[in-house]
Design a protein around this motif. Sequence first.
Motif, PDB file in Angstrom:
ATOM      1  N   UNK A  79       0.827  -1.212   0.000  1.00 44.85           N
ATOM      2  CA  UNK A  79       0.000   0.000   0.000  1.00 44.85           C
ATOM      3  C   UNK A  79       0.858   1.257   0.000  1.00 44.85           C
ATOM      4  N   UNK A  80       1.911   1.246   0.805  1.00 47.70           N
ATOM      5  CA  UNK A  80       2.813   2.400   0.865  1.00 47.70           C
ATOM      6  C   UNK A  80       3.476   2.616  -0.485  1.00 47.70           C
ATOM      7  N   UNK A  81       3.943   1.542  -1.106  1.00 44.93           N
ATOM      8  CA  UNK A  81       4.576   1.648  -2.416  1.00 44.93           C
ATOM      9  C   UNK A  81       3.593   2.207  -3.449  1.00 44.93           C
ATOM     10  N   UNK A  82       2.352   1.727  -3.432  1.00 46.08           N
ATOM     11  CA  UNK A  82       1.337   2.221  -4.371  1.00 46.08           C
ATOM     12  C   UNK A  82       1.051   3.695  -4.123  1.00 46.08           C
ATOM     13  N   UNK A  83       0.990   4.102  -2.856  1.00 46.81           N
ATOM     14  CA  UNK A  83       0.732   5.506  -2.518  1.00 46.81           C
ATOM     15  C   UNK A  83       1.880   6.401  -2.993  1.00 46.81           C
ATOM     16  N   UNK A  84       3.103   5.968  -2.758  1.00 50.70           N
ATOM     17  CA  UNK A  84       4.270   6.755  -3.175  1.00 50.70           C
ATOM     18  C   UNK A  84       4.310   6.866  -4.696  1.00 50.70           C
ATOM     19  N   UNK A  85       4.029   5.776  -5.390  1.00 51.64           N
ATOM     20  CA  UNK A  85       4.013   5.792  -6.854  1.00 51.64           C
ATOM     21  C   UNK A  85       2.924   6.721  -7.361  1.00 51.64           C
ATOM     22  N   UNK A  86       1.726   6.645  -6.779  1.00 53.86           N
ATOM     23  CA  UNK A  86       0.624   7.516  -7.195  1.00 53.86           C
ATOM     24  C   UNK A  86       0.956   8.972  -6.910  1.00 53.86           C
ATOM     25  N   UNK A  87       1.560   9.248  -5.769  1.00 55.04           N
ATOM     26  CA  UNK A  87       1.930  10.622  -5.419  1.00 55.04           C
ATOM     27  C   UNK A  87       2.970  11.162  -6.391  1.00 55.04           C
TER      28      UNK A  87
END
Length: 72
Positions: free
Chosen positions: A43-51
């Motif tokens: 989830x953190x990786x997906x959030x960082x990528x989306x950001x």
Amino acid sequence: MGNWIYTPSLTDEANASLHDNFQRVDLRYSAQPIEDLLTELGRIEAHVTASANSLEEYDNHFGESHGQLSHA
């Protein structure tokens, strides 16, 4: 530290494990905390990528809308 691989328990009798090329660590207790950690890291990786993508889109939009500053 190397690359560690998490292998979940496939049956109630088998232990989940962490292993690399040289060693294996059996997880004799509940593997749920490891699974939860891996889920949260995803989830953190997906959030960082989306950001990062949102910031890039904002930068591209800002550059197109307002033009680039030029130095005379």
